[in-house]
Design a protein around this motif. Structure first.
Motif, PDB file in Angstrom:
ATOM      1  N   LYS A 157      89.465  43.733  37.477  1.00  0.00           N
ATOM      2  CA  LYS A 157      89.095  44.043  38.854  1.00  0.00           C
ATOM      3  C   LYS A 157      89.697  43.020  39.812  1.00  0.00           C
ATOM      4  O   LYS A 157      90.302  43.364  40.818  1.00  0.00           O
ATOM      5  N   ARG A 158      89.510  41.736  39.499  1.00  0.00           N
ATOM      6  CA  ARG A 158      89.946  40.720  40.469  1.00  0.00           C
ATOM      7  C   ARG A 158      91.448  40.489  40.455  1.00  0.00           C
ATOM      8  O   ARG A 158      91.962  39.698  41.244  1.00  0.00           O
ATOM      9  N   SER A 159      92.164  41.138  39.572  1.00  0.00           N
ATOM     10  CA  SER A 159      93.620  41.151  39.690  1.00  0.00           C
ATOM     11  C   SER A 159      94.088  42.492  40.236  1.00  0.00           C
ATOM     12  O   SER A 159      95.272  42.808  40.205  1.00  0.00           O
ATOM     13  N   ALA A 160      93.128  43.288  40.750  1.00  0.00           N
ATOM     14  CA  ALA A 160      93.447  44.531  41.474  1.00  0.00           C
ATOM     15  C   ALA A 160      93.995  45.621  40.568  1.00  0.00           C
ATOM     16  O   ALA A 160      94.731  46.491  41.015  1.00  0.00           O
ATOM     17  N   HIS A 161      93.599  45.599  39.298  1.00  0.00           N
ATOM     18  CA  HIS A 161      94.100  46.597  38.362  1.00  0.00           C
ATOM     19  C   HIS A 161      93.044  47.610  37.926  1.00  0.00           C
ATOM     20  O   HIS A 161      93.263  48.330  36.954  1.00  0.00           O
ATOM     21  N   LEU A 162      91.933  47.666  38.643  1.00  0.00           N
ATOM     22  CA  LEU A 162      90.955  48.717  38.378  1.00  0.00           C
ATOM     23  C   LEU A 162      91.220  49.845  39.372  1.00  0.00           C
ATOM     24  O   LEU A 162      91.152  49.640  40.583  1.00  0.00           O
ATOM     25  N   PHE A 163      91.520  51.037  38.845  1.00  0.00           N
ATOM     26  CA  PHE A 163      91.903  52.152  39.719  1.00  0.00           C
ATOM     27  C   PHE A 163      90.679  52.939  40.187  1.00  0.00           C
ATOM     28  O   PHE A 163      89.810  53.253  39.385  1.00  0.00           O
TER      29      PHE A 163
END
Lengths: 349, 349, 349, 349
Positions: free
Chosen positions: C230-236
């Motif tokens: 999530k905190r690397s922006a990889h949760l779609f």
């Protein structure tokens, strides 16, 4: 018989006196102390660098890693020798402080990178566009972690290569003065005149309690350095006690005298060891540090006699008394002739 | 008339003597010095904490931020007061060292968080599953950045809340001893017996040159702390000079005497100021720091007379001589009665 | 004549159909879609790993780097081959996501690390106590970046070494299925039964639009993985479109069929090239990727005829038509026989 | 009755068609696809910004956090509203990607910061020299996380303040087009003409599968953005499938039509709700999102009838049927009148 490191001996008395002298009155904190004004002027004068930005920190790792964080973007790789302190002995501080830079390790001899090897390594990076790391600064240790020095021409050969790629150079000068007195050159010769952009100017290994000066010859990133120093918790409130050490160090050539003493002690030790038939040297010692080898039996005898130094490769434990083990021996300003002679006596026996 | 901070005055002579005394012989570096063995025992005895892991660093920011990095995951938020040193005065070091934690700021009075405010803040976090920050440790400053102290019951109220959520607590004890002597309690009472898991035990503001002890009552993360200290460049090679300061500090109650002197000086100053009609206090001073206000005219008079302190809100420049400006006044162990009385004389005039 | 990469060809029609099919109704976001429930079950069944935690991300770099960040502490070094994708092609993402880990580079042949080389490298780390990096996980690429595969025994030899040091292993399986069908083994054989702890299970290079599954055989760090994703922006948010691709991929052995097609196309190309006298192979191709060399003149002819592939070493420009230049040729599921035969025809001419 | 989010509905059919259309032939990867060339031109034309640098990523968090990492130094604080997505819903991604920046939270109404509040917050930072955080960019969400929009004058008021301090501004435009059609302005009016330096131009919440465009009006840091995108694993190999979505989105005003549909559906819902006596609105809905409250009994009835939306404050469980609970209702392009009318029918009953 104390040769474990140049950080195990005492602080020079003049430095202690300076600390005691500085311990009076109320003084502004965080680097705004008047002694620091003097230090700045001393460094600028000594390095013939009137524009330089000068800062003090308390550990060599802090000096190296904060400078590198200022010089390298997180997506750049820093070029250094395979045995550089920044790679082997800082537990990843450069990677941490830069925000994830790599170190590109370059083969070395005596801790020295060859210009060709550096060039090949630089050429091999930044070849994959956005997919690979970009080229960052070169970090050069002078004297090296193996007690060897670059000549001024050798330094210039490295910085010329860096410069030809638009890259900057950092000098890890934990043993700066030992190298400088060995070369017999001026501080400027070994730094900005040789193409160096920033220096970790060591004091701790040369008689101070714990101070390294950071010298940024180009002050453009000075404010960034200050912010990075603060946010890595390396700005001291009672800063005057760092300043006082550095001031004493740079007064009346104390720094030079101490390095000469350390190098001299090492020369005496080297000279003595060379007369012992089965002692072999890894490199010709240039400064205050020796890597040499002799039999396990002799190591054992030294150990039993209380000699303190690192067995660099191999271990004292072992069956074969004739097996050669490598020792690292380091002298500092305080190494006495008696200390050295006693060591030689034991190993000779 | 020096009231700028408790980091502008001199180091206590006994500490200087200890440094001079430590400056002999060859000693193992990086914390393996025998003086550190003594310090460990002293701290464990004094804190009645035989299992505690104890480390020394040179700045309070290092102590706070490395502890917090050990306690908080990068995706957790640290709960602290809106005026906490870790928020206002460390230039983001906690965020840097933790790898990107947040600080959740809690309204305060006198730098103190109310238990209810802490509870509300905790409840408001970790409510969005993976999308929001998770709950991390609570950081409590004792004495606060406003010179006020938590009672033992107040501390316990905060740590009880933290504990009820499975959260740990850190104490920023830059002025630990000032608070402890004001409370008249034992070190254990104010720490692990009150539910505190780790302490930044300050020395620098209380007569040392630059040493803070880190006390981890639960040694489980001791090795992680050591690695984090090293890779943030806060492990000193000539560590004995940190150890020596702390040893002297903890010997014969020097630490307690110094805090009593500082608090006493502040009490004298407070008492004098209270007799001046138009001086108002922001908080009742508990330790060695005062926030008080008086007219610009009086500030100007003090300034002209050479008094050194921070004008905390407002500026000396201004048209209205009657406008009230807030001063922060800090005493340390060395604040003399003469110094204080002179200040009172000028402001009274 | 398209051999530039296995990421330049089209998505398999069945995958596109699955996307269109998934494009109906309202569905919970962020991984709570019912298709993902199916995917989890499919992966667990196929890998015979009922406890495994399974996640989807859209890029291989994300899969690799988030897994490594979960496995390695910031002060640990990751062991991988000198040509590993995580070293050469992720622009420092592993260093970034781990918070400053190093990669220890191990000499390779065909992208494969030898067990002895791994062991030597591991032995060389964690020898300097707190001063040096600690040992972290091993990352193994299967098939390698050179189109070569480890046998099951070879994998086991590496993971046995890792395990003997208490270290975990990650498999970069960007071309997982190509390797698996070449070995003719079951998914479990090549992973947890061979001692692998976590896999980046590639889909993008094998017919998907952009999905890689992360498989953590030990679910203990599953929640940490979710937070790091999530905190690397990889949760779609519209996660169902990742799920739908993976579901189609794993249905009716599509993933296996596609890898067989890619490997088969490469075998046809290899076979044809081997019949050409002056074509030399760097490695025996095991999967869908060839490194081979032939004369500049032939490269030029191919280039003029529109063939697309990387000239891996050397450049087309040059005086000597006979100089050998290396090509990298990659096939995917869609590589047609006509495409291959045309290429062979041109090079043969 | 689906009002849970604008990320739960289907992708628009024209976008799916574009994906199918793009699924042919061999195409260069990593953004070098010809469709991306078209997209760049489309964005530049539509935004009247011929110099702008344009990139695509797959999540809004990636767009926001990589832009902010490019704009803010690690020692700077980003100014944003207390309910900003970058604060509440990205699990610390901005702090992670910037390397430890803070977010300074500003009180809001309807998600909007007041210019005065912004100015006060800016004034309060960068007041402690090197000890405190430095001022970084301002991040403005348009439309806000509460479904409210800034007028062009209001935007300009914020960016004027930022500019007066030399600070840059970022627009989180996850619902950019919803705001734009509500304002009835041109894209340039709401961005660079209003003083915005960089935009996260959302597509995912407005009919795309998962694409956000990053628009840097000043291309100076374009290369840095590319490197940061790559090393955070957000550069897609099969990039054409991002490009194709964005191309379809920007063709024949599809993006505008979709936002109008979403806003229109929300207006219908709002209008219906307003006729219900005991429904109260928190803010006047400007775009496609409503925050409104009604009794627990009605919530329960909606829930029983299968309505999907977030109960934003309070919980369905509870004794008092009359207690007001807040709902968040979101419409997207696909929200049908039937869907809305059914909802109104249930709540009216």
């Amino acid at each position: 018989m104390f040769f474990a490191s140049d950080n195990t001996g005492p602080v020079h008395p003049k430095v202690m006196e300076a600390l005691v002298r500085a311990n009076a009155d109320y003084v502004s904190s965080y680097g705004a102390d008047p002694i620091m004004d003097t230090v700045r002027q001393q460094v600028r004068d000594i390095f013939e660098a009137p524009q330089a930005a000068i800062y003090l920190v308390a550990t060599g790792t802090a000096a190296n890693s904060i400078i590198l964080a200022t010089m390298a973007k997180p997506w750049e790789t820093v070029f250094c020798s395979r045995v550089a302190h920044i790679h082997e002995d800082e537990c990843g501080c450069p990677e941490f402080f830069t925000g994830g830079s790599k170190l590109t390790l370059i083969d070395e001899y005596g801790g020295k990178m060859a210009p060709d090897a550096l060039k090949v390594a630089i050429e091999a990076e930044e070849t994959r566009g956005v997919h690979g790391m970009q080229r960052g600064p070169v970090s050069i240790t002078q004297a090296t972690e193996r007690g060897v020095i670059y000549t001024l021409d050798e330094l210039r050969a490295l910085t010329d290569i860096a410069r030809s790629y638009g890259m900057k150079t950092h000098m890890d000068g934990a043993r700066f003065t030992n190298a400088m007195v060995a070369l017999g050159c001026a501080p400027a010769d070994m730094t900005w005149k040789a193409g160096i952009d920033a220096v970790s100017f060591g004091g701790t290994k040369n008689g101070l309690m714990g101070v390294e000066a950071v010298i940024l010859f180009d002050p453009e990133q000075a404010w960034e350095f200050e912010l990075r120093r603060k946010r890595s918790a390396h700005l001291f409130s009672k800063h005057r006690y760092l300043s006082a050490q550095m001031q004493a160090y740079l007064t009346n050539d104390l720094w030079i005298d101490l390095a000469k003493q350390a190098n001299g002690a090492c020369a005496r030790l080297t000279s003595g060891l060379k007369q012992i038939p089965d002692v072999g040297f890894h490199y010709e010692p240039d400064v205050n540090m020796i890597f040499a080898e002799w039999s396990r039996a002799k190591h054992q005898a030294l150990h039993d006699a209380g000699a303190q130094y690192y067995v660099w490769s191999g271990t004292l434990e072992g069956d074969d008394p004739d097996e050669k083990l490598t020792a690292r021996l380091v002298c500092d300003w305080s190494t006495s002739d008696a200390n050295t002679d006693r060591f030689l006596e034991v190993i000779r026996a």
